[in-house]
Design an enzyme around this catalytic site. Sequence first.
Site, short mmCIF file in Angstrom:
data_model
loop_
_atom_site.label_atom_id
_atom_site.label_comp_id
_atom_site.label_asym_id
_atom_site.label_seq_id
_atom_site.Cartn_x
_atom_site.Cartn_y
_atom_site.Cartn_z
N PRO A 1 -16.69 41.45 36.75
CA PRO A 1 -17.63 41.87 35.55
C PRO A 1 -17.16 42.27 34.32
CG PRO A 1 -18.47 42.96 37.76
CD PRO A 1 -16.89 42.34 37.90
N GLU A 2 -17.31 41.76 33.23
CA GLU A 2 -16.81 42.24 31.88
C GLU A 2 -17.57 42.91 31.22
OE1 GLU A 2 -14.26 38.60 30.51
OE2 GLU A 2 -14.01 37.98 32.35
N LYS B 1 -15.26 47.78 29.98
CA LYS B 1 -15.69 47.60 31.69
C LYS B 1 -16.27 48.97 32.19
CE LYS B 1 -12.68 43.78 31.75
NZ LYS B 1 -11.59 43.01 32.43
N ARG C 1 -14.46 44.47 47.85
CA ARG C 1 -13.06 44.34 47.94
C ARG C 1 -12.42 45.64 47.39
NH1 ARG C 1 -10.88 39.60 44.66
NH2 ARG C 1 -9.17 40.02 46.03
N LYS D 1 3.27 43.91 18.35
CA LYS D 1 3.67 43.77 19.54
C LYS D 1 4.13 42.35 19.54
CE LYS D 1 0.36 46.66 21.95
NZ LYS D 1 1.28 47.72 22.57
N ASN E 1 -10.77 37.95 31.79
CA ASN E 1 -10.12 36.43 31.59
C ASN E 1 -11.17 35.52 30.94
OD1 ASN E 1 -7.90 34.83 32.21
ND2 ASN E 1 -9.25 33.87 34.05
#
Length: 425
Positions: free
Chosen positions: A2-3, A62, A130, A177, A196
Amino acid sequence: MPEIGEVARIVNYIHKHLVGKTLATVKAQHDENVYGKVGCSAEAFEKALTGKKVLDAKQQGKYFWMVMSSPPHPLMHFGMAGWLKIRDEETAYYKPAKPEKSPEWPPKYWKFAIDTAEEPKCEAAFVDLRRFGRIRLIDCAADQIRSVSPLVENGPDPVIDKEIVTEEWLAEKLGSKRVPVKALLLDQANISGIGNWVGDEIMYNAKIHPEQYSNTLTPAQIKQLHKSIHYICSFAVDNLADSSKFPEEWLFKHRWGKGKKGSSTTLPNGSKFVFMTVGGRTSCVVPSVQKKTGPVAGDVKGEVGPEIADGEKEEKSKGGKKGSKLEKEETDETEIEPAKKGSKGKKRTVKAEDEEPAVNGHEPNEEASEPASKKRKSNTRTDTNGAMEPKKQSKAKAGTNGIKSEPEPQKSERRRSGRVSSKVS
């Protein structure tokens, strides 16, 4: 996983069903991963929430939390496959292939279950097959939650903190960066909520190759990337991750057939998309659109053949025999753990997969035709509470403690539908 949009969906459901109500009953099952790794326990969770009133629900990337009538406040993160179920209402953002006719309650893999005192009564449960999810208690004033760990170590939310995530802010972050630009966006210490699929959608919309180094983008590319971040994230949040409302040209509507026989790799406009391993993480890329305009990281490689769950791929060993190698999985996010006394806060990585995400505590649909040689073997099984226990070795060993073993839970079939419930009022 879940994003940002999926978490916004659950916050919406909490507002609809729980805000303004008192939690009459709170039951929790201790899980050393879900509670213990962040210094919490099921007992403390029950004690802290029972009898309290839910005043509000909020989100940062999140993470999401409920504001209670008094501290502490529960702060939650779904991890890879966590979700919040509400009895008699489908909260899923993907519909199951075969809906349960008489779902059990509390549902499988539940970590806590609550019900309200006021009418209409509501029963809700946090599930996590999980066990990568996290449940904490934050003991501070409600308006200070984002100022303490772990939220304070995470970057701004591109939807909630639009005044922070400016073009100038982004240019400074990118220039400070030298990392692949997609990797920078996935790092929650930089910006919260991008995972992702959202990251790939942003890269495609901005016409930027995901492996181009962040400090090589031109001012024009940074300007477009800034617009793409706000567009993709805001659209996902505003539509509560309802994929039926996503534009047809989005990668999201077409990318999930990877590794499946007969699946298309062509977008409606005729452009081809491919899958690349970018820093150990699968990215969906449209080469004709996302051209390399500057130096890129050297570990980009095209993928061949279907991907096996958990990054397990079949390969030949030095002796010529086939074997399975569990490849390193890069994270969909980097979560910042709270600091302990006398030490600095540290980053915790959550392993992520590149196949369809698990939903509502269940795994996605498995291809029945998948060769047995490619299926991962395990010496453990998961019980319905998510705890890992050894597989039954023999009849002699089984049942020695007088407890009858439950059958190993079957992975429920899931399919990405695109037809999900519309926005909750």
